[in-house]
Design a protein around this motif. Structure first.
Motif, mmCIF file in Angstrom:
data_model
loop_
_atom_site.group_PDB
_atom_site.id
_atom_site.type_symbol
_atom_site.label_atom_id
_atom_site.label_comp_id
_atom_site.label_asym_id
_atom_site.label_seq_id
_atom_site.Cartn_x
_atom_site.Cartn_y
_atom_site.Cartn_z
ATOM 1 N N GLY A 311 33.284 38.880 4.516
ATOM 2 C CA GLY A 311 34.174 39.262 3.424
ATOM 3 C C GLY A 311 33.694 40.526 2.732
ATOM 4 O O GLY A 311 32.504 40.833 2.702
ATOM 5 N N ARG A 314 38.016 44.403 1.087
ATOM 6 C CA ARG A 314 39.290 44.336 1.798
ATOM 7 C C ARG A 314 39.805 42.904 1.908
ATOM 8 O O ARG A 314 40.954 42.687 2.258
ATOM 9 C CB ARG A 314 39.127 44.899 3.213
ATOM 10 C CG ARG A 314 38.899 46.394 3.295
ATOM 11 C CD ARG A 314 38.659 46.780 4.748
ATOM 12 N NE ARG A 314 38.564 48.230 4.916
ATOM 13 C CZ ARG A 314 39.597 49.010 5.203
ATOM 14 N NH1 ARG A 314 40.793 48.475 5.341
ATOM 15 N NH2 ARG A 314 39.436 50.308 5.344
ATOM 16 N N THR A 315 38.941 41.923 1.676
ATOM 17 C CA THR A 315 39.305 40.527 1.957
ATOM 18 C C THR A 315 39.282 39.700 0.684
ATOM 19 O O THR A 315 38.520 38.741 0.566
ATOM 20 C CB THR A 315 38.332 39.914 2.981
ATOM 21 O OG1 THR A 315 36.995 40.025 2.462
ATOM 22 C CG2 THR A 315 38.394 40.647 4.307
ATOM 23 N N THR A 316 40.101 40.092 -0.268
ATOM 24 C CA THR A 316 40.108 39.353 -1.532
ATOM 25 C C THR A 316 40.701 37.968 -1.385
ATOM 26 O O THR A 316 40.436 37.081 -2.193
ATOM 27 C CB THR A 316 40.903 40.134 -2.594
ATOM 28 O OG1 THR A 316 42.200 40.426 -2.073
ATOM 29 C CG2 THR A 316 40.185 41.421 -2.952
ATOM 30 N N GLY A 354 38.898 38.280 8.462
ATOM 31 C CA GLY A 354 39.586 38.448 7.200
ATOM 32 C C GLY A 354 40.364 39.718 6.992
ATOM 33 O O GLY A 354 41.038 39.851 5.977
ATOM 34 N N CYS A 355 40.295 40.686 7.923
ATOM 35 C CA CYS A 355 41.084 41.908 7.757
ATOM 36 C C CYS A 355 41.165 42.645 9.083
ATOM 37 O O CYS A 355 40.588 42.234 10.087
ATOM 38 C CB CYS A 355 40.510 42.797 6.651
ATOM 39 S SG CYS A 355 39.066 43.772 7.147
ATOM 40 N N GLY A 374 44.187 41.323 5.151
ATOM 41 C CA GLY A 374 43.338 41.630 4.019
ATOM 42 C C GLY A 374 44.156 42.247 2.893
ATOM 43 O O GLY A 374 45.400 42.315 2.951
ATOM 44 N N THR A 375 43.466 42.737 1.866
ATOM 45 C CA THR A 375 44.133 43.329 0.719
ATOM 46 C C THR A 375 44.992 44.521 1.137
ATOM 47 O O THR A 375 44.524 45.432 1.818
ATOM 48 C CB THR A 375 43.085 43.795 -0.305
ATOM 49 O OG1 THR A 375 42.251 42.695 -0.650
ATOM 50 C CG2 THR A 375 43.754 44.334 -1.549
ATOM 51 N N GLU A 377 47.264 44.706 3.336
ATOM 52 C CA GLU A 377 47.738 44.708 4.713
ATOM 53 C C GLU A 377 49.049 43.919 4.836
ATOM 54 O O GLU A 377 49.363 43.075 3.999
ATOM 55 C CB GLU A 377 46.683 44.105 5.647
ATOM 56 C CG GLU A 377 45.414 44.941 5.755
ATOM 57 C CD GLU A 377 44.363 44.284 6.629
ATOM 58 O OE1 GLU A 377 44.693 43.292 7.315
ATOM 59 O OE2 GLU A 377 43.207 44.750 6.629
#
Length: 423
Positions: A311, A314-316, A354-355, A374-375, A377
């Motif tokens: 994490g 990018r992977t909130t 995660g992304c 991810g965030t 995306e």
């Protein structure tokens, strides 16, 4: 610009396994070229049959291939054959090792059913007896092992080291022009205690193929030094373990650091991770750590591997974390059944990423993998099977759908689907 560098061959494999004499422990081969064996020890009162059976069963189902139990008094010795019988009724044939200190010779003599039910006896030469009684009582246990055709582990521990031997070596060292450190002499005393005891056991009549040695200390560098030296001086099968490793991450890191180096050197035939459980914690944790150590180093396969990214910014979303944890938990819960139903399933690799940065690539390397958004995306999760993209999941049911796909993949590759395809 192209970097012109000759390709150099560097081995990514561990050193060849040290050749040791194999020892049969209740049907489990230790040494002799066999895979490294995982073992554990109960912390119940052995006289409490119900709790001991329950914990041995839990350790066995978690993957402990040998389980040691304390035999410290008559009530415990009398309970051993009943524990063995109860385990067999549960369909569990895991070998039981009796841990004897101080009065082991008497307990084995007074409880022949206990002597018969155990698969191995553990003797600590530092407290098997003192002064003139030491060799006599050690011999009595060895003779019992010969009578019942049982192997023994001669387990030296620096917390209970033979003080007469240590004093003799310290006095001799102090007389040298350039004496070694007390720490170095203590390590030598540990090694000599193991080797001298093994020699005595063989002189009494116990063959080398019935002897395992261990030399446990609680400091990482001392353990590495002791076992490297011991392995150069004998071909006995060796049990590895960092004694009193500690609790939680400290115990895990210390045990993994010490045993990982020795295993990489080809040293060690059976291991135990001696973790102090958290209050109310699960004893099987030490089995899991031992398996993960062997598996991550490439020595054995126990359960499917779940690769998951750590994490970052990018992977909130926590979806990938929850999904990875859920799949890992399901795997551990189901492995006792899967080992029987899906032969080879322990080689499975699952990726939960995660992304988009490493997600698709890591998923392609796995047998089955998913790259979650991810965030920022696109809210879509491509799924890869055997290196190829097979679908894209969307919506609030991504996690549940991927879990179903993992279950289907296992069934098709390792279960009935594979058998049907072969017909």
């Amino acid at each position: 610009m192209t970097l012109q560098t000759p390709i150099q061959t560097v081995s990514a494999d561990p050193a060849p396994r040290r050749q040791t004499v194999g020892v049969d422990v209740g049907g489990v081969l230790v040494g002799g070229g066999a895979p490294v064996v995982v073992q554990s020890m109960t912390n119940t009162d052995t006289a409490d049959i119900d709790s001991t059976v329950a914990q041995v069963a839990a350790l066995s189902r978690a993957g402990s291939e040998i389980v040691r139990i304390t035999v410290d008094r008559d009530e415990a010795a009398a309970a051993v054959p009943k524990i063995r019988e109860r385990l067999e009724r549960l369909g569990l044939n895991v070998p039981l090792v009796g841990d004897f200190h101080y009065i082991g010779h008497k307990l084995l003599a007074d409880h022949p059913a206990c002597a018969e039910a155990l698969a191995k006896y553990r003797i600590n030469p530092g407290n098997v007896g003192f002064r003139d009684k030491r060799d006599k009582q050690f011999a009595a246990i060895v003779e019992m092992a010969i009578r019942y055709d049982k192997p023994v582990r001669i387990g030296v521990n620096w917390g209970s080291l033979d003080q007469e031997l240590l004093t003799t070596l310290m006095d001799a060292n102090n007389a040298q022009p350039q004496p070694l450190s007390a720490r170095a002499v203590t390590r030598e005393a540990i090694i000599q205690s193991a080797l001298l005891s093994a020699a005595l056991a063989e002189e009494i009549g116990l063959p080398k193929s019935r002897i395992i040695l261990s030399a446990k200390v609680s400091q990482v560098q001392d353990l590495i030094a002791v076992y490297r030296d011991l392995s150069r001086r004998t071909d006995h099968a060796l049990h590895l373990g960092l004694t009193e490793a500690g609790m939680g991450s400290k115990g895990i890191v210390a045990s993994s650091a010490a045993m990982g180096i020795l295993l990489q050197d080809g040293i060690g035939d059976t291991i135990r991770v001696s973790l102090t459980p958290e209050p109310g914690g699960d004893r099987t944790r030490e089995v899991q750590v031992a398996q993960e150590l062997l598996q991550t180093m490439g020595f054995r396969q126990f359960i499917p591997i779940v690769a998951a990214c750590p994490g970052c910014g990018r992977t909130t979303s926590t979806v990938f974390q929850q999904l990875a944890e859920k799949i890992q938990s399901d795997i551990r819960e189901n492995m006792p059944l899967w080992r029987e139903k899906y032969p080879g399933v322990e080689a499975l690799n699952v990726a939960v990423m995660g992304c988009i940065v490493n997600g698709p690539g890591e998923s392609k390397h796995a047998d089955i993998g998913i790259s979650l958004p991810g965030t920022g995306e696109t809210p879509a999760a491509p799924v890869f099977v055997d290196g190829k993209k097979v679908t894209t999941l969307r919506g609030s049911t991504i996690a549940a759908e991927f879990q179903t796909m993992v279950a289907d993949y296992i069934e098709n590759r390792f279960g009935k689907g594979r058998a049907d395809a072969a017909e």
